[in-house]
Write an enzyme that holds these catalytic residues in place. Structure first.
Site, PDB file in Angstrom:
ATOM      1  N   GLN A 267       2.257   2.077  -3.325  1.00 16.43           N
ATOM      2  CA  GLN A 267       1.093   2.500  -4.441  1.00 16.43           C
ATOM      3  C   GLN A 267       1.137   4.475  -4.126  1.00 16.43           C
ATOM      4  OE1 GLN A 267       0.348   1.616  -7.080  1.00 16.43           O
ATOM      5  NE2 GLN A 267      -1.295   3.762  -7.928  1.00 16.43           N
ATOM      6  N   GLU A 268       1.421   4.683  -2.015  1.00 19.87           N
ATOM      7  CA  GLU A 268       0.286   6.361  -1.886  1.00 19.87           C
ATOM      8  C   GLU A 268       1.525   6.897  -1.853  1.00 19.87           C
ATOM      9  OE1 GLU A 268      -1.914   7.265  -1.236  1.00 19.87           O
ATOM     10  OE2 GLU A 268      -3.711   5.625  -0.251  1.00 19.87           O
ATOM     11  N   SER A 269       2.674   6.556  -1.748  1.00 19.12           N
ATOM     12  CA  SER A 269       3.818   8.025  -2.121  1.00 19.12           C
ATOM     13  C   SER A 269       5.031   6.975  -2.689  1.00 19.12           C
ATOM     14  CB  SER A 269       4.132   8.083  -0.610  1.00 19.12           C
ATOM     15  OG  SER A 269       4.906   6.647   0.465  1.00 19.12           O
TER      16      SER A 269
ATOM     17  N   LEU B 215       1.110  -1.538   0.331  1.00 24.08           N
ATOM     18  CA  LEU B 215      -0.006   0.095   0.117  1.00 24.08           C
ATOM     19  C   LEU B 215       0.891   1.077   0.082  1.00 24.08           C
ATOM     20  CD1 LEU B 215      -3.283   0.708   1.315  1.00 24.08           C
ATOM     21  CD2 LEU B 215      -1.406   2.288   1.694  1.00 24.08           C
TER      22      LEU B 215
ATOM     23  N   TYR C  63      -6.520   0.866  -8.109  1.00 24.88           N
ATOM     24  CA  TYR C  63      -5.912   1.276  -6.768  1.00 24.88           C
ATOM     25  C   TYR C  63      -5.985  -0.090  -6.095  1.00 24.88           C
ATOM     26  CZ  TYR C  63      -4.470   2.618  -2.462  1.00 24.88           C
ATOM     27  OH  TYR C  63      -4.069   3.099  -0.519  1.00 24.88           O
TER      28      TYR C  63
END
Length: 725
Positions: free
Chosen positions: A592-594, A589, A697
């Protein structure tokens, strides 16, 4: 937590890392084989040194990813051995560790005479010695060593540090650094310092525009050049400014700058595209048309025609541009035919639209557009209850478009549909084929779950605790000088990156191997966002030779290891254990987020590694009685982010797909979708998510999770190997 647009690079780049960042990460992997290596990748050593080890066997290189305290004793033992490359490497690494610890005096004995035994790093050894001498307070000896570095190795990038050290007494040396190594990170800092002293130096501002594209405040430099010095800028200056704007996602400003550059196909197209994105329709049409007229055969002309069709008024006039693409650019004809069919549907011309689609499927059957059309028809057939037709269209995707983006999805659903029909043998064969042909895909993970592999499913993955074993050696860059490659293999990322900045002169049109190396170098200095971007976008190459080179590269484990690094793993493991979360799901996660950027901010204000919204962070802090925290601090961010991920799991009874969807789109939307679609088939639920960003996502997070497993979990790696043998 993550709302609109998280997948887009434009949001991730909003607060990109500085080009001068000096952090390091462990990019691990075996030696990089079989892909355009530089002519001399092995270090040059004296005749006295016996090359008795390969990189794979090197005891020193196997220690590079350890902390200095963990490797010191072993390095000391190797450093006591005589006449080997291993000894030279151990001495250098020990000295580098000691200098970083502020123990320059202890480092000096390891460096004594090392330049003679280890000539490939002789300039770097002298630089280390000067730093160690400075640390001991022996300024005179340090100045003498810096001078020796200048005298004996004038062409080495390491001389920039010497010129900076000696420049306080000799301004000419600083000017030499600027002239000889303008892209070196230390040179950029010299230039920035000079601009602080005197901001009105357009020649230095232009140097930053050309060579400091990744500096965090470079757009302010570009804005100054445009606002204050426009009448002094040459077309070449405008092109440099435009490129820097474009790379920093200021497309409208880039378009204006490209309009002042020398008219080339690329420059005119980008002038039009920048205006197009900036809602300057008339300007966009002007520049697109100019590109079409002046460069009728250029690849950018085809793209300009497709854009013109989008902007055409009345809409039917766009058919003229699409027909020109079909006639003049066979490699783009499929795309134009698909766009034409959609436009004809809008114009209520179903027969003509059907004919365009038929032409696409028959004459351009292997195009990406044909794959998109076939899969769209398969999905429509499912909605209409025509499963046999859906299976036929999906099978055509696999047969005609096996490398398309739609192929893994089509292959997986062929397995699901076979399972629904009670044909377990056919389903198993389909799922195994997905794992063999598309091993990196989200659908490979779904196939593994269907085959009963121990990889976790939507309802069980939260509590999985997979064994993860990063490999021992770093990836060997495929291009670069011997010194650069040796420094990188030793984990000396700052120095390797500095060398690369001076060697990489083809940033606008890099080769596949150069772009991959650039990605590795960026990862080394913790510019994870751009590093992963550079490596992942190699797939976009359209030239057949380059695409073939990329396809060869992606067969190498090194490519995937670079795409899935392990920064902040200690923090992740600690808080994942506290929250009873699968650490691989957390890091998936986070990627993918940052892209592992601790200070990044999205356009909606989400902050840090797990992109925590400030308001959400404040609420979480209240729940756990946390009074002092900083969302840019990795530990605080992961503490809050994992609490929220635990919360979303609890909200949905540990159903990880719903928890991940909620993390992105919020619980209100997920509750609405559950009411609308139900959860009888979670795969179908994912396909029906009406927010394309959230659907993507969810798939991306689980694809990340799967790739960490298949690369670094020994059991899964062995299963994959057995499947392919």
């Amino acid at each position: 937590m993550a709302q609109a647009g998280r997948k887009q690079r434009i949001l991730l780049r909003a607060a990109g890392a500085s080009v001068l960042a000096l952090g390091t990460i462990a990019v691990v992997g075996g030696a990089f084989r079989g892909f355009s290596p530089s002519a001399n990748v092995s270090p040059v050593v004296t005749e006295e040194l016996a090359l008795e080890t390969t990189d794979e066997d090197s005891r020193v290189l196997s220690l590079v990813n350890l902390e200095p305290a963990e490797r010191a004793e072993t390095l000391e033992a190797i450093a006591s051995e005589r006449g080997s490359l291993e000894q030279a490497r151990a001495r250098y690494l020990l000295a580098a560790d000691l200098i970083r610890q502020g123990r320059g005096g202890s480092a000096l004995p390891h460096l004594e005479g090392l330049e003679d035994d280890y000539p490939v790093l002789a300039p770097a050894i002298l630089a280390q010695r000067a730093q160690a001498q400075t640390a001991t307070g022996d300024a005179e000896a340090a100045m003498a060593t810096w001078q020796r570095l200048l005298d004996e190795f004038p062409e080495s990038p390491m001389t920039v540090e010497a010129k900076e050290a000696l420049g306080a007494e000799n301004e000419a040396l600083l000017q030499e650094a600027i002239a000889r190594f303008p892209a070196h990170p230390r040179t950029l800092q010299i230039v920035l310092n000079k601009l602080v002293e005197n901001p009105n130096q357009p020649e230095l501002l232009l140097l930053l525009a050309r060579h400091g594209v990744d500096l965090p405040d470079v757009t302010g430099v570009l804005d100054r050049l445009v606002a204050e010095y426009a009448d002094q800028l040459t077309p070449e200056d405008w092109e440099a400014i435009a490129f820097a704007y474009w790379e920093n996602l200021r497309y409208d400003d880039a378009g204006n700058a490209y309009a002042n550059a020398t008219p080339t196909a690329v420059n005119l197209y980008r002038a039009g595209r920048g205006a197009h994105i900036g809602d300057r329709r008339d300007d966009a049409l002007t520049y697109y048309q100019q590109a079409i007229q002046e460069f009728p055969e250029a690849p950018e002309t085809a793209t300009a025609m497709l854009r013109m069709a989008d902007l055409a008024r009345p809409p039917e006039s766009g058919l003229l541009y699409l027909d020109q693409v079909i006639q003049r650019f066979p490699d783009r004809a499929g795309e134009a035919l698909l766009q034409k069919s959609e436009l004809l549907d809008q114009l209520s011309s179903p027969d003509a639209a059907s004919q365009a689609r038929q032409t696409l499927l028959t004459e351009y059957s292997d195009s990406a557009a044909a794959a998109e059309l076939r899969w769209g028809l398969a999905e429509r057939s499912v909605e209409q209850g025509e499963l046999a037709a859906a299976q036929t269209w999906a099978a055509e995707v696999i047969e005609q478009n096996p490398t398309s983006e739609e192929a893994p999805e089509a292959a997986y659903w062929l397995g699901k549909w076979a399972l629904d029909q009670g044909n377990e043998a056919a389903a198993q064969a389909r799922f195994e084929a997905v794992l063999q042909r598309y091993p990196e895909s989200y659908y490979a993970w779904r196939s593994a779950t269907m085959l009963g592999w121990d990889v976790g499913d939507f309802t069980t993955v939260r509590y999985q605790q997979p064994d993860v074993q990063p490999l021992g050696h770093r990836i060997t860059p495929p291009v670069g000088s011997d010194a650069l490659i040796e420094l990188y293999k030793l984990g000396q990322d700052r120095d390797a990156y500095a060398h690369w900045q001076t060697e990489f002169t083809n940033a606008k049109e890099p080769s596949v191997s150069e772009q991959f190396t650039d990605g590795l170098m960026r990862l080394g200095v913790n510019d994870n966002l751009d590093g992963i971007y550079m490596i992942s976008t190699l797939r976009r190459r359209t030239d057949p030779t380059e695409q073939a080179e990329y396809q060869s590269l992606r067969q190498q484990t090194a490519y995937w290891e670079a795409l899935y690094p392990f920064p902040y793993m200690d923090v992740v493991e600690s808080w994942a254990a506290e929250r009873q979360l699968n650490p691989m799901l957390v890091i998936a996660l986070m990627r993918q987020e940052s892209r592992f950027e601790p200070k990044i901010r999205s356009v909606v204000g989400a902050v840090g590694l797990m992109q925590v919204m400030p308001s959400t962070g404040e609420w979480i802090a209240g729940q756990i009685d946390l009074t002092d925290y900083n969302l840019e601090d990795p530990d605080d961010n992961v503490k809050l982010g994992t609490w929220y991920l635990d919360y979303t799991h609890e909200t949905y009874a540990d159903h990880s797909m719903l928890a991940i969807a909620s993390y992105n789109a919020g619980p209100g939307n997920v509750d609405d979708w559950m009411n609308r679609f139900g959860l009888d088939d979670p795969d179908r639920f994912v396909e029906q998510i009406p927010f394309p960003e959230t659907k993507g996502y969810v798939e991306a997070v689980f694809e990340n999770y799967w790739n960490y497993l298949r690369l670094y979990n020994p059991a899964i790696a062995q299963q994959m190997e057995r499947l392919n043998n």
